[in-house]
Design a protein around this motif. Structure first.
Motif, short mmCIF file in Angstrom:
data_model
loop_
_atom_site.label_atom_id
_atom_site.label_comp_id
_atom_site.label_asym_id
_atom_site.label_seq_id
_atom_site.Cartn_x
_atom_site.Cartn_y
_atom_site.Cartn_z
N PHE A 30 0.85 -1.19 0.00
CA PHE A 30 0.00 0.00 0.00
C PHE A 30 0.88 1.23 0.00
O PHE A 30 1.90 1.28 0.67
N ASP A 31 0.48 2.24 -0.76
CA ASP A 31 1.16 3.52 -0.77
C ASP A 31 0.31 4.53 -0.02
O ASP A 31 -0.91 4.58 -0.20
N VAL A 32 0.97 5.33 0.80
CA VAL A 32 0.31 6.41 1.53
C VAL A 32 0.95 7.71 1.09
O VAL A 32 2.17 7.85 1.10
N GLU A 33 0.12 8.66 0.70
CA GLU A 33 0.57 10.00 0.35
C GLU A 33 -0.14 10.96 1.30
O GLU A 33 -1.36 11.09 1.26
N ALA A 34 0.63 11.58 2.18
CA ALA A 34 0.07 12.49 3.17
C ALA A 34 0.66 13.88 2.95
O ALA A 34 1.85 14.01 2.65
N SER A 35 -0.18 14.90 3.09
CA SER A 35 0.32 16.26 2.88
C SER A 35 -0.22 17.20 3.94
O SER A 35 -1.28 16.98 4.52
N LEU A 36 0.54 18.25 4.18
CA LEU A 36 0.19 19.33 5.09
C LEU A 36 0.42 20.62 4.32
O LEU A 36 1.49 20.81 3.74
N ILE A 37 -0.60 21.49 4.31
CA ILE A 37 -0.47 22.80 3.66
C ILE A 37 -0.98 23.86 4.62
O ILE A 37 -2.11 23.79 5.10
N ASP A 38 -0.12 24.84 4.93
CA ASP A 38 -0.49 26.00 5.73
C ASP A 38 -0.58 27.21 4.82
O ASP A 38 0.34 27.45 4.01
N THR A 39 -1.65 27.98 4.95
CA THR A 39 -1.79 29.24 4.21
C THR A 39 -2.27 30.33 5.16
O THR A 39 -2.90 30.05 6.18
N LYS A 40 -1.96 31.56 4.81
CA LYS A 40 -2.42 32.74 5.55
C LYS A 40 -3.41 33.50 4.67
O LYS A 40 -3.35 33.45 3.45
N SER A 41 -4.30 34.24 5.32
CA SER A 41 -5.28 35.03 4.57
C SER A 41 -4.80 36.45 4.30
O SER A 41 -5.52 37.25 3.71
N GLN A 42 -3.58 36.75 4.72
CA GLN A 42 -3.00 38.06 4.46
C GLN A 42 -1.54 37.87 4.07
O GLN A 42 -0.95 36.84 4.35
N ASP A 43 -0.98 38.85 3.40
CA ASP A 43 0.44 38.80 3.08
C ASP A 43 1.24 38.81 4.38
O ASP A 43 0.87 39.47 5.35
N VAL A 44 2.33 38.02 4.41
CA VAL A 44 3.20 37.99 5.58
C VAL A 44 4.65 37.99 5.12
O VAL A 44 4.99 37.41 4.09
N PRO A 45 5.53 38.65 5.87
CA PRO A 45 6.96 38.57 5.53
C PRO A 45 7.55 37.28 6.10
O PRO A 45 7.32 36.94 7.26
N LEU A 46 8.29 36.57 5.28
CA LEU A 46 8.98 35.35 5.72
C LEU A 46 10.42 35.41 5.26
O LEU A 46 10.69 35.49 4.07
N ALA A 47 11.32 35.35 6.20
CA ALA A 47 12.75 35.40 5.90
C ALA A 47 13.08 36.58 5.00
O ALA A 47 13.86 36.46 4.06
N GLY A 48 12.42 37.71 5.28
CA GLY A 48 12.69 38.93 4.53
C GLY A 48 12.02 39.01 3.17
O GLY A 48 12.24 39.96 2.42
N VAL A 49 11.20 38.02 2.84
CA VAL A 49 10.52 38.00 1.53
C VAL A 49 9.02 37.96 1.78
O VAL A 49 8.54 37.16 2.58
N PRO A 50 8.25 38.83 1.10
CA PRO A 50 6.80 38.79 1.31
C PRO A 50 6.19 37.52 0.72
O PRO A 50 6.56 37.10 -0.38
N ARG A 51 5.33 36.90 1.49
CA ARG A 51 4.57 35.73 1.01
C ARG A 51 3.14 36.20 0.85
O ARG A 51 2.53 36.71 1.78
N LYS A 52 2.60 36.05 -0.35
CA LYS A 52 1.25 36.54 -0.66
C LYS A 52 0.18 35.71 0.04
O LYS A 52 0.35 34.50 0.24
N ALA A 53 -0.89 36.36 0.39
CA ALA A 53 -2.04 35.68 0.98
C ALA A 53 -2.46 34.54 0.06
O ALA A 53 -2.55 34.72 -1.16
N GLY A 54 -2.70 33.38 0.63
CA GLY A 54 -3.12 32.22 -0.14
C GLY A 54 -1.99 31.34 -0.64
O GLY A 54 -2.20 30.17 -0.94
N ASP A 55 -0.77 31.92 -0.77
CA ASP A 55 0.37 31.08 -1.13
C ASP A 55 0.77 30.27 0.10
O ASP A 55 0.73 30.77 1.22
#
Length: 191
Positions: A30-55
């Motif tokens: 059997f193969d298991v494919e598990a994923s985790l996705i976190d998103t924000k509803s607003q732009d946030v700075p991450l490591a000095g780079v803006p991350r767009k809302a929804g990305d």
């Protein structure tokens, strides 16, 4: 989903989506494919780079192959979106350490011993915690008999594992009468 306080105005901040898919292979594994996705509803700075809302802030995957005894025979991970690209993906092939673990025999404790803290990624290690119940759910009713119990005369595995399926309860009396207990079994005491 019912809001906690429906009369209060709310605005979304964060979403974590977990997904587990299980596939039967032609070779009996059997193969298991598990994923985790976190998103924000607003732009946030991450490591000095803006991350767009929804990305995605995080988008991570575990890939496992599991045999009929529920033992992991192959394991790997992918990190597609991360806050710190140079560091987040640096755990290398840490999740190959899942090979040899059995989903029903101390799995969560073994994962913590092998991959907690700086040994792995917090999010991937947390994702591991839902794998036993997700895999059992995939097998229930088709691969694992959920009606008659096992060859040793034990009741189906799911009984007494949650409040709805208490062996002394109405649900078991109605849907699993063979396994119903008129009175609760005594809880063993430590000597």
């Amino acid at each position: 989903m019912r809001p906690v306080h429906p009369s209060v105005t709310r605005r979304p901040l964060h979403r974590r989506a977990l997904d587990v898919q299980v596939f039967a292979r032609e070779d009996g594994l059997f193969d298991v494919e598990a994923s985790l996705i976190d998103t924000k509803s607003q732009d946030v700075p991450l490591a000095g780079v803006p991350r767009k809302a929804g990305d995605p802030i995080h988008q991570m995957q575990l890939h496992l192959t599991i045999d009929a005894t529920l033992t992991i025979t192959a394991a790997s991970s992918d990190t597609l979106w991360m806050p710190y690209p140079e560091a987040c993906a640096a755990h290398g092939n840490a999740y190959a350490r899942l090979v040899g673990l059995n989903l029903l025999k101390g799995f969560r404790q073994d994962v913590a011993e092998r991959l907690s803290g700086t040994q792995g990624c917090t999010h991937l290690t947390e994702l591991c915690q839902i794998l036993p119940t997700a895999f059992i759910q995939a097998m229930a009713g088709s691969i694992i008999d959920t009606r008659e119990g096992d060859a040793d005369g034990n009741p189906p595995f799911q009984l007494d594992r949650c409040h709805a399926l208490r062996r002394d309860g109405a649900t078991v009396a109605k849907f699993y009468p063979r396994w119903h207990l008129a009175t609760p079994e005594p809880v063993p005491t430590a000597s």
